[in-house]
Each structure stands twice: as structure tokens, then as C-alpha cells.
Design a protein around this motif. Sequence first.
Motif, short mmCIF file in Angstrom:
data_model
loop_
_atom_site.label_atom_id
_atom_site.label_comp_id
_atom_site.label_asym_id
_atom_site.label_seq_id
_atom_site.Cartn_x
_atom_site.Cartn_y
_atom_site.Cartn_z
N PRO A 161 43.82 42.07 39.99
CA PRO A 161 43.60 43.13 40.99
C PRO A 161 43.89 44.51 40.39
N LEU A 162 43.24 45.52 40.95
CA LEU A 162 43.43 46.89 40.48
C LEU A 162 44.27 47.72 41.43
N VAL A 163 44.38 47.29 42.69
CA VAL A 163 45.12 48.06 43.67
C VAL A 163 46.00 47.13 44.51
N HIS A 164 47.01 47.72 45.15
CA HIS A 164 47.80 47.00 46.13
C HIS A 164 46.99 46.82 47.42
N ALA A 165 47.52 46.04 48.32
CA ALA A 165 46.81 45.79 49.59
C ALA A 165 46.56 47.08 50.35
N ASP A 166 47.44 48.09 50.17
CA ASP A 166 47.26 49.36 50.87
C ASP A 166 46.38 50.34 50.12
N GLY A 167 45.83 49.90 48.99
CA GLY A 167 44.91 50.74 48.24
C GLY A 167 45.53 51.54 47.12
N ARG A 168 46.85 51.51 46.96
CA ARG A 168 47.49 52.23 45.87
C ARG A 168 47.20 51.54 44.53
N LEU A 188 34.13 45.97 46.09
CA LEU A 188 34.40 44.87 45.18
C LEU A 188 35.77 44.24 45.43
N GLU A 189 36.41 44.62 46.52
CA GLU A 189 37.68 44.01 46.96
C GLU A 189 38.72 44.06 45.83
N LEU A 190 39.12 45.26 45.47
CA LEU A 190 39.96 45.48 44.30
C LEU A 190 41.37 44.96 44.45
N ALA A 191 41.79 44.61 45.66
CA ALA A 191 43.16 44.13 45.86
C ALA A 191 43.31 42.63 45.64
N THR A 192 42.21 41.93 45.41
CA THR A 192 42.27 40.49 45.19
C THR A 192 41.98 40.16 43.74
N HIS A 193 42.28 38.92 43.37
CA HIS A 193 41.88 38.43 42.05
C HIS A 193 40.38 38.20 42.02
N ALA A 194 39.81 38.15 40.84
CA ALA A 194 38.41 37.78 40.68
C ALA A 194 38.26 36.27 40.83
N SER A 284 37.77 26.63 48.50
CA SER A 284 36.68 27.57 48.29
C SER A 284 37.07 28.58 47.23
N VAL A 285 36.11 29.33 46.75
CA VAL A 285 36.38 30.37 45.78
C VAL A 285 37.25 31.46 46.38
N GLU A 286 37.15 31.67 47.68
CA GLU A 286 37.95 32.70 48.34
C GLU A 286 39.44 32.37 48.27
N ALA A 287 39.78 31.10 48.29
CA ALA A 287 41.19 30.71 48.17
C ALA A 287 41.75 31.13 46.82
N ILE A 288 40.93 31.06 45.79
CA ILE A 288 41.36 31.48 44.46
C ILE A 288 41.49 33.00 44.41
N ARG A 289 40.52 33.71 45.01
CA ARG A 289 40.58 35.18 45.02
C ARG A 289 41.84 35.69 45.71
#
Length: 394
Positions: A161-168, A188-194, A284-289
Motif C-alpha cells: 500500500p502507498l497510503v494509510h486508510a485515511d489517505g495519508r 487504484l485503492e492505494l490503501a490496500t495491498h495489490a 477471493s482476490v479481495e481477501a488478499i488485497r
Amino acid sequence: MTDARAPYASDPRRSRGRRTPEPDSPTRSAFQRDRDRIIHSGAFRRLQYKTQVFVYQEGDHYRTRLTHSLEVAQIARSICRVLRLDEDLGEALALAHDLGHTCFGHAGEDALDACMAPFGGFDHNAQTLRILTKLEKRFADFDGLNLSWEALEGVVKHNGPLVHADGRPLKDRALPVAITEYMAEQDLELATHAGPEAQVAALADDIAYNNHDLDDGLRAGLFRLDDIRDLPLVGELLRGVEAKYPGIGRERTAHETVRALIGRMIDDVLTETRARLAALNPASVEAIRHHHRPVVAFSEKMAEQDRALKAFLWSRMYRHDRVNRMTSKARRCVRDLFGLLLAEPQCLPGDWARRAEGPGTPRTARLVADFIAGMTDRFAIEEHARLFDISVMT
């Protein structure tokens, strides 16, 4: 026919699509199409003359960004196959991961980042996104390659991830400009893993990079086999090769040792990843993300051995006086080119000059950064001579 993919693998039939909608291909999946577009891109071809550590004219047998990317793709595809992930997406991400690198390896990137500090900096991952979404101009209907959401997500977040859940931002510095600009168009949902394929590509890069720099360092004579005998795991494998194949010579011994090390690292990734998958049991893949840590990973012991190898390469290869002299020249070359072209954008060629806004502006700085980042080592050296050597008139 049953689908060979695991339930947590990325599925091209369920892709989130492309920024510009296109009809599906009758013969290729969405991720196969992504891979093919990357291979046919101009940025991919230029990797042939962008180096890892050694500048291109130092020898034909050292790795370039192109050969490295192909090696990463082979490792990524192999791991994806065993884990029942989407091999085509894993391969596409491996082939694309270095597209944004400048000429002259990390020395070139560091120099360009310093030059661009007043204008938002330079980051090769963000530049890869910029290439894939804007700078490649081959298609009639859109700029970039119009890759799938999953491919772009994997390029941007393959290291996490590139940001915290709050966007920082997770890091001290702000997010690269290219990423923040693109996020305004597609989340691209930067707070989650790829997804798992991107995580595989990241580990495959680590495996290929360290092992092949070890091989190139031995080949270049920057260190000897005796110098790696005390390295954790590496020394053990070297002694095993020598015991099994006495008298086969230095080059074959080095190759067999590196080969064994790659195999051991891949086996470790598979064992550790299977254990993490069993514990998580993702449906699902979302569980990994959305998991709190990567699912594809080295074991702690292998991670420690990998750090020891990195430390050795840092001190004995990347800081070798021969490499230092070349990287010093490379940094000066990039600084010279940037400074002149920012101050005199009329010296840019053709359409590049027409798109410049004026000397010293942020838009011109980003344009100059795009131009320099796209250079091969050879072109940068030749362009420097054309711009600074009065005897070179063309």
C-alpha cells in the motif's frame, strides 16, 4: 473444463476493465492482451540499452533492464503456475515493472529525482504508470496502453500500500505527482495491498535482481568466489556445488551456485506463501488485497539471508570504485542534460520542444524529466555530446 485458477487468483473474466472501454478480444484474455501491449511498446524495447549496474558499453554479457525483466517474468510465471494464480497477469507485471527506470540505473534515477525536487520529484514506479497511461502514443483512441485495472494496480502497489486508510502517505514524502494525477481519473485503492500476482512479481524481482547481480559481480571480477564463502546460504550452496562438481572451473561453479540459490529462494517463497494462504483461507482476490500483510513472501529466515546478500552487494559491488566512477559520470550527465534543457527547452527535439511551456516552469520540468527518463544509456551519452561538445555539430 474446470478453471485451473485458485479462487483467490485474479480472473480476467472478472476484470474491473479499462479506463477507455474496448471490445473483448476473441482470442486473448484481458491479461494476455495487457502482456502483449507491454511487449510491443516502445518503452519495453528501450530497456535493451538501459543497464542495471554496468553502463551498456562495458560488455555484452551483463544484465540490462530488458534481460532482467525477462528473467523476472520467467520466475514470476513459474511461481504463479504452482500457486494457481493467473500466469499472464504475473508475467505482464514482471515485464512492465522497470519501464519507468531512467538511463544509468539507480544513479540516473537519483540524479533526476534531485533535479526534479522543486517540481514534485521523480519516482520510477510512478513513471511506469505515466508511460502506461499517458506517454506511449500508439493507439488512435487513447494515450498510453489502456491496460486493465488489475495491471495498473499491480504496477503501482506491487511493493505494498502507498497510503494509510485515511489517505495519508505511508512514506515521509508526498505521493508522486503521476500517481495523484491518475487517481483523479481511476481509483487504484492505494490503501490496500495489490493482488497476489503483483506480489509474486515483486518477489520475483527481488530474487532475480540479487542473484543476477551476484553473477554479474563475479563475472566482472568485482569480487571472487572466496569472498562469498561466509555469506549465509550462499556459502553453503557454493560448498555443495564444489563438493558435487570438483574441478569444473570458476564460471561453471558460479553459475551452478547462482542457479541453486534461485531455486532455494523460489522454494522458500512457495512454502511460506502456501502457509500464509492456508492460514488466511481467502475465498477471493479481495481477501488478499485487504489482508493486513502480504500473502506472497519469504520466510523470516530467508528474508534475513536475503538482507545479508543485499548488504554484501551494496558494499562490494554497488560501492566498488569502478562502479562509483561510472555512476558519478552518469549523475553528472543527467544533471547536465536536465539543467540545460530546463533553461533552454528550444534545444529539445521536434515535438518535445513544441510542447514545452517555457524555461524553468513546472510543466517544462516534467516534460524534460519524461524526455531524459526515456533515454537509453547510449542515447544519453550521445545527446550529452551533441549538446555540450562544440566539435559535435549534429
